[in-house]
Every structure is written in C-alpha cells, then in structure tokens.
Scaffold this motif. Structure first.
Motif, PDB file in Angstrom:
ATOM      1  N   PRO A   1       0.811  -1.227   0.000  1.00 42.00           N
ATOM      2  CA  PRO A   1       0.000   0.000   0.000  1.00 42.00           C
ATOM      3  C   PRO A   1       0.842   1.274   0.000  1.00 42.00           C
ATOM      4  O   PRO A   1       1.941   1.321   0.563  1.00 42.00           O
ATOM      5  CB  PRO A   1      -0.811  -0.112   1.297  1.00 42.00           C
ATOM      6  CG  PRO A   1      -0.873  -1.575   1.580  1.00 42.00           C
ATOM      7  CD  PRO A   1       0.440  -2.130   1.103  1.00 42.00           C
ATOM      8  N   ASN A   2       0.281   2.306  -0.628  1.00 42.43           N
ATOM      9  CA  ASN A   2       0.954   3.604  -0.686  1.00 42.43           C
ATOM     10  C   ASN A   2       0.930   4.302   0.664  1.00 42.43           C
ATOM     11  O   ASN A   2       1.961   4.767   1.149  1.00 42.43           O
ATOM     12  CB  ASN A   2       0.281   4.460  -1.766  1.00 42.43           C
ATOM     13  CG  ASN A   2       0.880   5.847  -1.906  1.00 42.43           C
ATOM     14  OD1 ASN A   2       0.712   6.697  -1.021  1.00 42.43           O
ATOM     15  ND2 ASN A   2       1.582   6.072  -2.995  1.00 42.43           N
ATOM     16  N   GLY A   3      -0.231   4.428   1.258  1.00 48.51           N
ATOM     17  CA  GLY A   3      -0.342   4.970   2.605  1.00 48.51           C
ATOM     18  C   GLY A   3      -0.655   6.440   2.718  1.00 48.51           C
ATOM     19  O   GLY A   3      -0.957   6.930   3.812  1.00 48.51           O
ATOM     20  N   ASN A   4      -0.576   7.191   1.623  1.00 51.41           N
ATOM     21  CA  ASN A   4      -0.884   8.612   1.688  1.00 51.41           C
ATOM     22  C   ASN A   4      -2.392   8.836   1.693  1.00 51.41           C
ATOM     23  O   ASN A   4      -3.147   8.055   1.121  1.00 51.41           O
ATOM     24  CB  ASN A   4      -0.243   9.340   0.500  1.00 51.41           C
ATOM     25  CG  ASN A   4       1.238   9.580   0.716  1.00 51.41           C
ATOM     26  OD1 ASN A   4       1.639  10.206   1.694  1.00 51.41           O
ATOM     27  ND2 ASN A   4       2.057   9.062  -0.185  1.00 51.41           N
ATOM     28  N   PRO A   5      -2.846   9.922   2.320  1.00 48.57           N
ATOM     29  CA  PRO A   5      -4.295  10.180   2.388  1.00 48.57           C
ATOM     30  C   PRO A   5      -4.838  10.636   1.040  1.00 48.57           C
ATOM     31  O   PRO A   5      -4.078  11.087   0.172  1.00 48.57           O
ATOM     32  CB  PRO A   5      -4.393  11.312   3.418  1.00 48.57           C
ATOM     33  CG  PRO A   5      -3.085  12.026   3.305  1.00 48.57           C
ATOM     34  CD  PRO A   5      -2.066  10.957   3.026  1.00 48.57           C
ATOM     35  N   PRO A   6      -6.140  10.544   0.845  1.00 50.36           N
ATOM     36  CA  PRO A   6      -6.744  11.099  -0.374  1.00 50.36           C
ATOM     37  C   PRO A   6      -6.490  12.603  -0.448  1.00 50.36           C
ATOM     38  O   PRO A   6      -6.387  13.281   0.583  1.00 50.36           O
ATOM     39  CB  PRO A   6      -8.238  10.801  -0.197  1.00 50.36           C
ATOM     40  CG  PRO A   6      -8.317   9.744   0.852  1.00 50.36           C
ATOM     41  CD  PRO A   6      -7.133   9.944   1.744  1.00 50.36           C
TER      42      PRO A   6
END
Length: 263
Positions: free
Chosen positions: A110-115
């Motif tokens: 997973p990337n993990g950054n927020p939308p």
C-alpha cells in the motif's frame, strides 16, 4: 535464471510495451503489479504466444498482481496470509527452474498517503502499517522453507536519502516516513537481502518517475521497487540492474523494470 519485477500500471494499456520487452529480454519469471484488471479481461493469449503461463490475483480498475513464467506456476497463496484484505496485493507461488524450486511472490504494498480531498484521513496510513506488519510475520515464516525465496514488487518505500531525487521534499510522505523505513529495514535483520544494493552499494537505482514535470528527462525519480532475496537466493545472484527501456518506450508505465540473473 532471469527474474524481473515490473509495476505495469494497467496491463491492458501497456500490453504492447510489455510484449516488446518480453520478446527482447526473455526472462524466465516476471512479477507484475497494478495490473488493474480482473481475470476475464487479462491478456492471457498475448502472453501465451510468447511462451508464458500467467497466474493473477486481479481487481477491477485498481491494484492487482500477477506472475508470468516459462515454467509451471504452482500457486501457494492468493492474498497475504492471515490478513483480511479487499485489495489484490499479494500472490505467492512455487516455480521450478532447472531443478531448483523457487518460492516467489509478487507484491504491491500500500501507498499509505491520504486522499487529496481528505488530508487528515489516516486510514490508508494505518492500513499500510498493518499490512507491513502482517507481511513481516509471513516473510519470517517463509525462511523456514530453506530454499531460494524471492519477494519482489512495488514496495512503496524509499529506504534512504540516496533513493530519491529530493529527500527533503518527501520527509512527510508515507513512502519515506521513519515507521515504514524501519519496517522494511527489519527484513534485512530477518535475513533478506536487497538485491540491487548487494551489487550496487551506492549507485542511483530509481525505478519510478512521475509522468509530470519532465521527471524522467531530469531524472527526478525514486527507488521503490525491490527484489528481496533470502540467503539461498542471494548466494545465486550474478547480476541485478534497473532496465529503463520500458519507461523510455511508447505508452510507458511510470515505473520501470528491475531484473536479476541467478545462477
């Protein structure tokens, strides 16, 4: 034995690019990420004409992983063991090449950054940390197999300042935060080896360049794709390199190929 990992960023959009590279390089095994398609839309025939069997864990429009091989693929796990996940991010198999059985896995971490529209939403960050914890536990269990293990894919982690064109710009990015760096470095303490760094201690080895801002032309990249080898596999490691040609070709993915040759 030649093995490669490639985040293809939609296999149906990049199939000509992929077929061209496969025809030229003829790898034995390829680990694909972000295939972004389900089973019925996967281009099995195009790959079969080149001599490749394909096994996939697909997902419509997002994620998705696959393993291509010139040898029989025996799937062991579809999805990360002991981790409930609606996303297609992990596919593990046994493949025997020249009487050596390899355990391989294609991984899209997973990337993990927020939308963009919800910068305070930490759900994707928590998901990434939990995924990495479950992955670490499984990778530890795999070491009991006592055979060559290759865990490859897009890990969405920048390990060091030398692995990104502008470290300060990414300090607070979920790809470069200390928590994920520590979790991936823990694989080295387990007994896995970062194949690229085994052969290239200090070289730039970017595998990703954004489409925007002439990133490729200015080499504004990052190293987030890896081949992690256990001791049985790293003892066989002859060569490893980043192959930029798919990224420089027509209709490219924003990633490129990382490939290794094992004796």
């Amino acid at each position: 034995m030649k093995i490669a990992t490639y985040n293809v960023n939609s296999i149906n959009a990049r199939i000509e690019n992929l077929v061209s590279w496969l025809s030229k390089e003829k790898p034995d095994i390829v680990l694909l990420q972000e295939i972004k398609t389900e089973f019925n839309s996967f281009p099995f025939f195009d790959l079969q004409t080149l001599g490749y069997e394909a096994k996939i864990l697909g997902q419509k429009s997002y994620n998705g992983v696959a393993i291509l091989s010139k040898y029989k693929i025996n799937i062991v796990h579809e999805g990360l063991p002991n981790f409930v996940d609606d996303n297609a991010r992990y596919l593990e198999a046994d493949i025997t090449v020249d009487d050596v059985e390899y355990r391989v896995a294609s991984i899209y971490l997973p990337n993990g950054n927020p939308p963009y529209n919800a910068p305070d939403d930490d759900s994707k960050w928590i998901y990434k940390l939990n995924w990495m914890q479950a992955f670490y536990k499984h990778a530890k269990e795999l070491l009991e197999l006592r055979k060559p293990i290759i865990l490859g894919g897009d890990f969405n982690v920048i390990l060091t300042d030398n692995d990104v064109y502008n470290p300060d710009e990414f300090r607070n990015n979920a790809l470069f935060r200390s928590e994920v760096i520590q979790r991936l470095k823990a694989f080295e303490y387990l007994g896995y080896y970062d194949a690229y760094r085994v052969k290239h201690h200090n070289d730039i080895g970017y595998t990703f360049w954004d489409y925007a801002g002439a990133a490729l032309q200015n080499d504004m990249g990052m190293r987030i794709d890896y081949l992690w080898l256990n001791s049985y596999a790293v003892d066989r490691l002859n060569e490893v390199e980043v192959d930029k040609s798919p990224r420089q070709s027509a209709k490219p993915s924003d990633h490129t190929v990382l490939k290794a040759i094992l004796k």
